[in-house]
Design an enzyme around this catalytic site. Structure first.
Site, mmCIF file in Angstrom:
data_model
loop_
_atom_site.group_PDB
_atom_site.id
_atom_site.type_symbol
_atom_site.label_atom_id
_atom_site.label_comp_id
_atom_site.label_asym_id
_atom_site.label_seq_id
_atom_site.Cartn_x
_atom_site.Cartn_y
_atom_site.Cartn_z
ATOM 1 N N GLN A 98 0.842 -1.198 0.000
ATOM 2 C CA GLN A 98 0.000 0.000 0.000
ATOM 3 C C GLN A 98 0.879 1.250 0.000
ATOM 4 O O GLN A 98 1.720 1.431 0.881
ATOM 5 C CB GLN A 98 -0.914 0.048 1.225
ATOM 6 N N TYR A 179 -5.676 11.004 4.115
ATOM 7 C CA TYR A 179 -4.295 11.299 3.697
ATOM 8 C C TYR A 179 -4.285 12.048 2.361
ATOM 9 O O TYR A 179 -5.339 12.419 1.854
ATOM 10 C CB TYR A 179 -3.465 10.007 3.700
ATOM 11 N N GLY A 309 -9.103 -6.351 9.234
ATOM 12 C CA GLY A 309 -7.989 -5.628 9.831
ATOM 13 C C GLY A 309 -7.569 -6.237 11.146
ATOM 14 O O GLY A 309 -6.773 -7.178 11.204
HETATM 15 C C1 LIG Z 1 -3.412 -0.917 13.802
HETATM 16 C C2 LIG Z 1 -4.125 -0.451 12.560
HETATM 17 C C3 LIG Z 1 -3.408 0.242 11.592
HETATM 18 C C4 LIG Z 1 -4.023 0.650 10.401
HETATM 19 N N1 LIG Z 1 -3.261 1.245 9.421
HETATM 20 C C5 LIG Z 1 -3.801 1.445 8.191
HETATM 21 C C6 LIG Z 1 -2.973 1.811 7.082
HETATM 22 O O1 LIG Z 1 -1.740 1.950 7.167
HETATM 23 N N2 LIG Z 1 -3.594 1.979 5.881
HETATM 24 C C7 LIG Z 1 -4.945 1.813 5.713
HETATM 25 O O2 LIG Z 1 -5.456 1.965 4.618
HETATM 26 N N3 LIG Z 1 -5.738 1.470 6.760
HETATM 27 C C8 LIG Z 1 -5.190 1.243 7.964
HETATM 28 N N4 LIG Z 1 -5.987 0.769 8.987
HETATM 29 C C9 LIG Z 1 -7.418 0.496 8.725
HETATM 30 C C10 LIG Z 1 -7.614 -0.946 8.247
HETATM 31 O O3 LIG Z 1 -7.033 -1.141 6.980
HETATM 32 C C11 LIG Z 1 -9.101 -1.325 8.157
HETATM 33 O O4 LIG Z 1 -9.722 -0.518 7.184
HETATM 34 C C12 LIG Z 1 -9.802 -1.151 9.479
HETATM 35 O O5 LIG Z 1 -9.041 -1.736 10.511
HETATM 36 C C13 LIG Z 1 -11.179 -1.770 9.460
HETATM 37 O O6 LIG Z 1 -11.135 -3.138 9.440
HETATM 38 P P1 LIG Z 1 -11.425 -4.025 10.750
HETATM 39 O O7 LIG Z 1 -12.712 -3.522 11.347
HETATM 40 O O8 LIG Z 1 -11.525 -5.411 10.189
HETATM 41 O O9 LIG Z 1 -10.250 -3.850 11.664
HETATM 42 C C14 LIG Z 1 -5.402 0.388 10.195
HETATM 43 C C15 LIG Z 1 -6.120 -0.291 11.188
HETATM 44 C C16 LIG Z 1 -5.506 -0.730 12.347
HETATM 45 C C17 LIG Z 1 -6.293 -1.519 13.361
#
Ligand SMILES: Cc1cc2nc3c(=O)[nH]c(=O)nc-3n(C[C@H](O)[C@H](O)[C@H](O)COP(=O)(O)O)c2cc1C
Length: 356
Positions: A98, A179, A309
């Site tokens: 990414q 971003y 995530g």
């Molecule tokens: C620790 C953490 C770091 C994340 N960093 C990013 C990132 O670098 N880029 C991004 O697009 N989303 C990031 N996200 C969002 C996740 O990609 C995802 O969209 C979000 O966690 C929702 O999914 P979930 O409910 O299954 O956790 C992050 C989420 C978490 C928990």
């Protein structure tokens, strides 16, 4: 019948299942943006995902927005990522990088020579960010000149080239979460009066130009994009998100992208219903999914694949746990961004204590 464990074609690749690991910043790189060997282990442990998407990686040092995040600009960074892709491939996985340019969601202490962060317009985001010396207010960014926009687009092109050189199976443009790309897309952070601002068409131009550069390097079938309409994060505001995102997605068709990844967090509009019919590649959904909601989205045709995530963060063998109906480990928020193996590579797998 379960759809999660059926194969799916995503651009150039066929995934063995429809569980995708979401991009997640884990802050396990050094101050030069070089990921260490633990990073290889972390991703290799999760290689049973249909597809892994890395944490956000800055295409150039001016795109960095958080401490200890990795880049894909220097030779040392490329060499480190080569180890990651080799480890994932050896474990039978597929991995996209990414590309994440944080724009105004940064701080001079994170940027080369204490530079002012850059953005479409000089509008300070509300709130604070973690820096090397604790929480600090965001600063007012510097508006990018038009020639600088061309240079940033070129940085994404070079980053794509380097990601492929490092062995990645494709690249994802991070156009979500407030971003730089979303700062261009959104009327609240983009007050430009040139071809990159004003109408929804103009505000989408930066994202489309970046995608064109990435596609020129990788081919559309190895490029994906992530968006998160109405996520309401990082001080992002848009007066007409439906118009912004339908306008953007209508323009994606020409690129024949591998996928569109839409993460929703409490949006009032059903963007999946709105956007999926407009898109011609694989449609990935994410944000708060569990096994049952993912199965439902696949079986009623709302998605081609489902993105997890925090569940993947805490369960390296998430597909196997779903298959067996096994209990899940709980993610530990205290170690999401802390250095070292704790809360990173030490989540237990079924029938094992840690190692792969
Ligand atoms: C620790 C953490 C770091 C994340 N960093 C990013 C990132 O670098 N880029 C991004 O697009 N989303 C990031 N996200 C969002 C996740 O990609 C995802 O969209 C979000 O966690 C929702 O999914 P979930 O409910 O299954 O956790 C992050 C989420 C978490 C928990």
């Amino acid at each position: 019948m379960s759809q999660l464990f059926t194969p799916v074609r995503i651009g150039r690749h066929t995934l063995p299942n429809r569980l995708v690991m979401a991009p997640m910043t884990r802050s396990r790189a050094d101050d030069a943006g070089v990921p260490d060997d633990l990073v290889s282990l972390y991703y290799a442990q999760r290689a049973s995902a249909g597809l892994l998407i890395t944490e956000g990686v800055f295409p150039s040092a001016m795109g960095k927005g958080y401490v200890r995040t990795p880049g894909i600009e220097t030779d040392a960074q490329i060499a480190a990522w080569e180890k990651v892709t080799a480890a994932v491939h050896a474990a039978g996985g597929r991995i996209f990088m990414q590309l994440m340019h944080c724009g105004r969601i940064s701080h001079p202490s994170l940027l080369p020579d204490g530079a002012q962060p850059v953005a479409p317009s000089a509008i300070r985001p509300a709130g604070q960010t973690w820096t090397g010396s604790g929480l600090q207010d965001f600063v007012t960014p510097r508006e990018l000149r038009i020639d600088e926009i061309a240079a940033v687009i070129d940085e994404y092109r070079m980053a794509t080239r380097r990601a492929l050189e490092a062995g990645f199976d494709g690249v994802e443009l991070h156009a979500a979460s407030g971003y730089l790309p979303e700062q261009f897309l959104s009327s609240g952070s983009n007050l430009r009066q040139d071809q990159y601002g004003g109408s929804a068409t103009n505000r989408a131009r930066f994202v489309l130009d970046v995608l064109a550069a990435m596609v020129a390097e990788a081919g559309g079938d190895r490029v994906g994009i992530k968006i998160s309409p109405e996520m309401n994060f990082n001080s992002i505001e848009d007066a007409s998100p439906r118009e912004t995102y339908t306008g953007l997605v209508d323009r994606l068709r020409d690129f024949n992208l591998a996928y569109l990844h839409v993460a929703l967090f409490g949006a009032t509009t059903d963007y999946h219903a709105l956007l999926r019919p407009r898109f011609n590649g694989a449609y990935l959904i994410g944000g708060g999914l569990g096994q049952a909601s993912a199965e439902a989205a696949l079986s009623d045709g709302r998605a081609d694949a489902t993105v997890f995530g925090s569940a993947f963060l805490a369960n390296p063998d998430l597909p196997e746990r779903f298959r067996r109906g096994a209990p899940l480990n709980t993610p530990d928020k205290n170690t999401f961004y802390s250095p070292g193996a704790e809360g990173y590579t030490d989540y237990p797998q079924l029938g094992a204590t840690n190692a792969i």
